[in-house]
Design a protein around this motif. Structure first.
Motif, short mmCIF file in Angstrom:
data_model
loop_
_atom_site.label_atom_id
_atom_site.label_comp_id
_atom_site.label_asym_id
_atom_site.label_seq_id
_atom_site.Cartn_x
_atom_site.Cartn_y
_atom_site.Cartn_z
N MET A 1 1.49 11.20 2.35
CA MET A 1 1.92 11.00 0.96
C MET A 1 0.80 10.36 0.14
O MET A 1 0.48 10.82 -0.97
CB MET A 1 3.16 10.10 0.91
N LEU A 2 0.20 9.32 0.69
CA LEU A 2 -0.88 8.63 -0.02
C LEU A 2 -2.07 9.57 -0.23
O LEU A 2 -2.67 9.60 -1.32
CB LEU A 2 -1.31 7.39 0.77
N SER A 3 -2.42 10.34 0.79
CA SER A 3 -3.58 11.24 0.69
C SER A 3 -3.35 12.31 -0.38
O SER A 3 -4.28 12.68 -1.10
CB SER A 3 -3.86 11.90 2.05
N THR A 4 -2.11 12.81 -0.48
CA THR A 4 -1.79 13.77 -1.54
C THR A 4 -2.00 13.13 -2.91
O THR A 4 -2.64 13.72 -3.80
CB THR A 4 -0.33 14.25 -1.41
N ASP A 5 -1.48 11.93 -3.06
CA ASP A 5 -1.57 11.23 -4.34
C ASP A 5 -3.03 11.02 -4.75
O ASP A 5 -3.40 11.26 -5.91
CB ASP A 5 -0.85 9.87 -4.23
N LEU B 1 8.38 -8.25 10.22
CA LEU B 1 9.43 -7.49 10.91
C LEU B 1 9.29 -7.61 12.43
O LEU B 1 9.93 -6.87 13.18
CB LEU B 1 9.38 -6.02 10.50
N GLY B 2 8.42 -8.51 12.85
CA GLY B 2 8.21 -8.71 14.29
C GLY B 2 7.24 -7.72 14.90
O GLY B 2 7.22 -7.55 16.13
N MET B 3 6.43 -7.07 14.05
CA MET B 3 5.46 -6.08 14.55
C MET B 3 4.06 -6.47 14.06
O MET B 3 3.56 -5.90 13.08
CB MET B 3 5.84 -4.68 14.06
N PRO B 4 3.42 -7.45 14.70
CA PRO B 4 2.15 -7.97 14.19
C PRO B 4 1.01 -6.96 14.20
O PRO B 4 0.06 -7.10 13.43
CB PRO B 4 1.85 -9.15 15.13
N GLN B 5 1.08 -5.93 15.05
CA GLN B 5 0.01 -4.93 15.09
C GLN B 5 0.27 -3.75 14.17
O GLN B 5 -0.57 -2.86 14.06
CB GLN B 5 -0.16 -4.42 16.53
N ALA B 6 1.44 -3.74 13.53
CA ALA B 6 1.85 -2.58 12.73
C ALA B 6 1.45 -2.78 11.26
O ALA B 6 1.47 -3.89 10.74
CB ALA B 6 3.35 -2.37 12.84
N HIS B 7 1.15 -1.66 10.61
CA HIS B 7 0.71 -1.70 9.22
C HIS B 7 1.44 -0.64 8.40
O HIS B 7 2.00 0.30 8.94
CB HIS B 7 -0.81 -1.49 9.13
N ALA B 8 1.41 -0.81 7.08
CA ALA B 8 2.07 0.15 6.18
C ALA B 8 1.27 0.26 4.90
O ALA B 8 0.60 -0.68 4.47
CB ALA B 8 3.49 -0.30 5.88
N TRP B 9 1.36 1.44 4.27
CA TRP B 9 0.73 1.65 2.96
C TRP B 9 1.63 1.11 1.85
O TRP B 9 1.14 0.61 0.85
CB TRP B 9 0.44 3.13 2.76
#
Length: 244
Positions: free
Chosen positions: A143-147, A78-86
């Motif tokens: 959200m991930l931490s709750t799960d 998406l053009g965001m090389p430093q960005a991350h997602a779960w």
């Protein structure tokens, strides 16, 4: 109190992590707090919380080690090389379309099982008793931490949810019944347009309905972390330190 913070970047389980503490040399932490960032951020995004929490509750510096995890998915495409997602967002959301929040609360996001496994591997790699670990995070990380908190073999010491929301409602309802002693702190902006406040209220209701003690701090603001939230979170963590 003179602080001497340490910061180590390391891999714990499947995840790259930033480990931060101000413990006396050679001391073991009484409590480990694992915090996970939101969509589009990186492992350093929440690191600034550590000194702010120490300032709000100086005892935390003497007993807490913070572990800031980095999500495994890159958003370079998406053009965001430093960005991350779960987990990735649907194209419709990226295009700015409004979500169906009722459907969102029911769904398990694609990618959640892999993210769950990764964070669980980090918790296991800490080699610290579950009852002395607090999980938490911001937005997608909340959200991930709750799960994960609802699925660990034993309940963690606490759960800190900053601008989180309700997903996987049927799974979470069922699993929360076995977590009635798990204390939860939630903070959420009334003007949040990314994850509306009503999602936080629904999550609180699911958790309290299962018997969990939940403290929800509403604040005037959007999808952000505010000073009052940090102060209340510091008090929440200090209580967990006292529960030895």
């Amino acid at each position: 109190m003179s602080l001497h913070p340490r910061h180590v970047r390391t891999k714990l389980g499947e995840l790259d992590c930033h480990v931060v503490d101000a413990l006396p040399e050679g001391a073991k932490p009484e409590l480990v707090v694992v915090l996970s960032h939101g969509y589009g951020a990186s492992g350093t995004d929440l690191m600034g919380l550590a000194p702010e929490l120490w300032a709000a509750a100086p005892r935390l510096a003497e007993g807490v080690r913070f572990v800031f995890t980095q999500a495994p998915l890159t958003l370079a495409h998406l053009g965001m090389p430093q960005a991350h997602a779960w987990f990735l967002l649907p194209d419709s959301v990226l295009a700015g379309e409004q979500r169906d929040w009722d459907q969102f609360a029911r769904d398990v996001p694609p990618g959640m099982p892999a993210a769950r496994r990764a964070l669980m591997s980090t918790v296991a790699a800490l080699q610290h008793p579950y009852g002395r670990i607090v999980l938490g995070g911001f937005s997608q990380g909340a959200m991930l931490s709750t799960d994960v908190a609802l699925r660990l073999e034993e309940a963690p010491a606490g759960l800190c949810l900053l601008s989180g929301t309700l997903i996987a409602v049927e799974e979470w309802k069922t699993k929360a019944r076995a977590r009635s002693s798990l204390p939860v702190f939630m903070g959420h902006g009334r003007d949040d347009t990314m994850l509306p406040f009503h999602g936080a209220e629904r999550l609180r209701d699911v958790l309290t309905g299962a018997g969990l003690p939940v403290e929800l701090l509403p604040f005037d603001g959007g999808h952000a972390i505010v000073t009052e939230e940090i102060e209340r979170m510091a008090a929440f963590l200090e209580k967990r330190l006292d529960e030895r």
